[in-house]
Motif scaffolding. Structure first.
Motif, PDB file in Angstrom:
ATOM      1  N   ALA A 155      41.579  37.680  34.441  1.00  0.00           N
ATOM      2  CA  ALA A 155      40.863  38.928  34.016  1.00  0.00           C
ATOM      3  C   ALA A 155      39.673  38.764  33.490  1.00  0.00           C
ATOM      4  N   GLY A 165      46.683  44.239  30.351  1.00  0.00           N
ATOM      5  CA  GLY A 165      46.536  45.758  30.796  1.00  0.00           C
ATOM      6  C   GLY A 165      45.408  46.330  31.642  1.00  0.00           C
ATOM      7  N   THR A 166      44.376  45.482  31.846  1.00  0.00           N
ATOM      8  CA  THR A 166      43.356  45.838  32.635  1.00  0.00           C
ATOM      9  C   THR A 166      43.841  45.831  34.222  1.00  0.00           C
ATOM     10  N   PRO A 167      43.296  46.663  35.233  1.00  0.00           N
ATOM     11  CA  PRO A 167      43.402  46.572  36.430  1.00  0.00           C
ATOM     12  C   PRO A 167      42.867  45.643  37.263  1.00  0.00           C
ATOM     13  N   VAL A 168      43.624  45.182  38.212  1.00  0.00           N
ATOM     14  CA  VAL A 168      43.082  44.225  39.075  1.00  0.00           C
ATOM     15  C   VAL A 168      42.274  44.979  39.996  1.00  0.00           C
ATOM     16  N   ASP A 169      41.111  44.979  40.050  1.00  0.00           N
ATOM     17  CA  ASP A 169      40.298  45.938  40.822  1.00  0.00           C
ATOM     18  C   ASP A 169      38.828  44.802  41.355  1.00  0.00           C
ATOM     19  N   SER A 179      47.504  40.874  32.272  1.00  0.00           N
ATOM     20  CA  SER A 179      48.382  40.837  31.415  1.00  0.00           C
ATOM     21  C   SER A 179      48.027  41.459  29.883  1.00  0.00           C
ATOM     22  N   SER A 224      47.224  37.829  36.311  1.00  0.00           N
ATOM     23  CA  SER A 224      48.162  39.131  36.779  1.00  0.00           C
ATOM     24  C   SER A 224      49.457  38.712  37.279  1.00  0.00           C
ATOM     25  N   TYR A 275      55.956  43.337  36.128  1.00  0.00           N
ATOM     26  CA  TYR A 275      55.409  43.085  37.155  1.00  0.00           C
ATOM     27  C   TYR A 275      56.181  43.586  38.248  1.00  0.00           C
ATOM     28  N   THR A 329      47.660  44.895  37.665  1.00  0.00           N
ATOM     29  CA  THR A 329      47.095  44.641  36.416  1.00  0.00           C
ATOM     30  C   THR A 329      47.379  43.295  35.520  1.00  0.00           C
TER      31      THR A 329
END
Length: 543
Positions: free
Chosen positions: A187, A120-124, A118, A207, A229, A116
């Motif tokens: 992000a 809070g959103t995903p690394v997608d 910092s 992230s 982390y 994620t």
């Protein structure tokens, strides 16, 4: 071409195109001081106070180009892959596997789960697409990133965990580029801020294992540990959160003040230790981590359309008239290496051409004599009324640049060549380089991939030599960029180095080396493959 999953690192190194490097050359060296074996196991907590030699004007790694800035940005962002400093192999990080298709025009990355940013959103896959599109949109503000993404046709979200990056032409270097902080992933929310705001740390949301908590231009930068982390590079010594609670970067441009602050305990580590100061940090609990920079070494890059440098025999004579070991032993130190190729020894596919770069003033003189250059009244050679002279444009990006060039100037006078030295600001030197109004350029470029040669020499790249389209170097530059297959890429990269040295398009002099000094309380301050700082495993001990 598939990459195995993260769970089988021993198979991974064999399966990924391994860039062959001599282990002793690629590894970091430490002179003196105490290591982890003296200090016990690493301890979490504490602050690392790190003195920088210059002020980062932009800490967004997608925009930054200086070592000082990248030494900060590396700690804030993760990359799709990482590069082993010892072997050059590309290994998992945010992506746990990937495939390369379409003759190195298409790269599909399968992302690991759980990472994620910092916020809070995903690394997608959608975030990776937004980030890469954002780098391209920066244009000239991202000199490194946009050069790595040259020919970028776009990113496609295949599914939430899979992203495909497509290029309009073969782009083998992109796999290594995906390991750099210049292509570090930000992000989507970061792009709601302007590029200028991100430069100052506002909205710089990555992230990585640290987050930006303070930035005072020309003074200091504060990073704090990212709690929770747990998706670090497969190369790092431990998993989970970083050891350090905080990193305080302090800008201390004056070398004497910087070394004095370390010696007195006001700082825990410093960058860019000057050769004259190295001896004081080789004992008494201090250590000196060192690593030669990969990429193009410091060199005299010739404009082959100008004056006497249009003559290949003159350029070859200049190369033979430079005593490289004398440069490193007189002006620099034992931590610096004489150049043995146009690429540094820690660069994947580096080729040792030391025999071709040996000091041979007699051969230099013979070349010039055969070419009609005869000694003039002041010792500088003449031909048809023309003096054997050329100027070199440089800036003081490295403190010893002027001293090195003054010694080279003395060496070349011995063969009857007059090297004129022109000091310019960084901005002026860049403008002159773009205009082509120079004889020699003096510079180095850091990159842990041989494609840096294409970027500097190709007629489709920087073409700093001003070569014609049908030059003998172009085929090997194109071939090494066309495939990730080591069996094809390695000989092409070797031939490119050989052609540059034989034709003296650029005349290598010495390898830039990163020399740190680390106090007795700091441990495991290390380098990544591009010789920039990696501080995830660093830690500090108590009083």
């Amino acid at each position: 071409m598939s990459r195995p999953a993260r769970s089988a690192p021993s198979r991974l190194v064999r399966a990924i195109p391994a860039f062959a490097l001599p282990l002793a050359l690629a590894a970091c060296g430490v002179a003196g001081g105490s290591g982890p074996q003296d200090s016990g196991p690493p301890r979490p907590g504490g602050t690392l106070r790190l003195g920088l030699s210059s002020a980062p004007d932009c800490i967004d790694p997608q925009q930054a180009a200086t070592n000082a800035a990248l030494n900060v940005g590396r700690q804030v962002v993760d990359s799709l892959t990482d590069q082993d400093p010892k072997t050059g192999a590309i290994v998992p990080w945010l992506a746990d596997r990937w495939t390369v298709g379409g003759e190195s025009t298409s790269f599909t990355f399968h992302l690991r789960g759980g990472a994620t940013f910092s916020d809070g959103t995903p690394v997608d896959a959608a975030a990776v697409k937004t980030s890469f599109d954002g780098i391209v949109a920066l244009g000239a503000k991202s000199l490194l990133g946009t050069s790595y993404l040259a020919g970028y046709r776009g990113a496609t979200v295949v599914d939430p965990a899979t992203v495909r990056i497509d290029f309009g032409a073969p782009n083998a270097q992109f796999l290594q580029a995906s390991s750099t902080m210049s292509l570090g992933v930000l992000a989507p929310s970061a792009y709601r801020r302007t590029a200028e705001q991100r430069c100052q740390g506002n909205g710089l949301i990555g992230s990585g294992p640290f987050v930006v908590t303070g930035f005072r231009p020309n003074q200091d930068i504060a990073l704090s540990k990212r709690t929770g982390y747990g998706w670090g590079s497969s190369l790092w010594r431990h998993q989970g959160a970083a050891y350090l609670d905080r990193i305080d970067y302090r800008v201390v441009p004056e070398p004497g003040v910087r070394t004095g602050s370390l010696a007195s305990g006001q700082l825990d580590a410093i960058t860019d230790v000057q050769p004259v100061d190295e001896a004081q940090f080789t004992g008494n609990g201090f250590s000196e981590p060192v690593r030669p920079n990969p990429g193009v070494v410091f060199n005299l890059h010739a404009n082959v359309t100008r004056g006497v440098l249009a003559d290949v025999k003159v350029r070859q004579a200049v190369s033979k008239g430079i005593n490289r070991p004398e440069v490193t032993s007189t002006v620099l130190s034992a931590n610096y290496r004489p150049a043995t190729s146009i690429l540094g020894s820690t660069t994947p596919f580096y080729t040792d051409l030391s025999k071709d770069l040996a000091y041979d003033p007699a051969a230099a003189g013979a070349l010039l004599e055969s070419d009609g250059w005869v000694p003039g009244p002041d010792g500088i050679r003449m031909k048809n009324g023309q003096r054997l002279t050329a100027s070199v444009v440089f800036s003081a990006v490295f403190n010893q640049n002027q001293s090195v060039l003054e010694l080279v100037q003395q060496q070349l006078r011995k063969i009857g060549f007059d090297l004129r030295i022109e000091l310019h600001t960084n901005a002026e030197a860049s403008r002159i380089q773009r205009s082509g109004d120079y004889d020699f350029l003096w510079y180095n470029v850091t990159r842990a991939d041989p494609d840096i040669l294409r970027q500097q020499f190709s007629v489709k790249g920087g073409n700093r030599s001003r070569l014609p389209a049908d030059n003998p170097l172009e085929p090997s530059l194109a071939e090494q960029s066309a495939t990730v297959d080591t069996a094809r890429r390695k000989p092409a990269a070797e031939q490119a180095q050989r052609t540059i040295v034989e034709q003296a398009y650029a005349i290598p002099v010495f390898e830039l080396t990163q020399v740190l000094a680390v106090g007795p309380k700091a441990h495991d301050v290390g380098f990544e493959a591009s010789s920039r700082l990696q501080l995830f495993d660093a830690w500090v001990s108590g009083s």
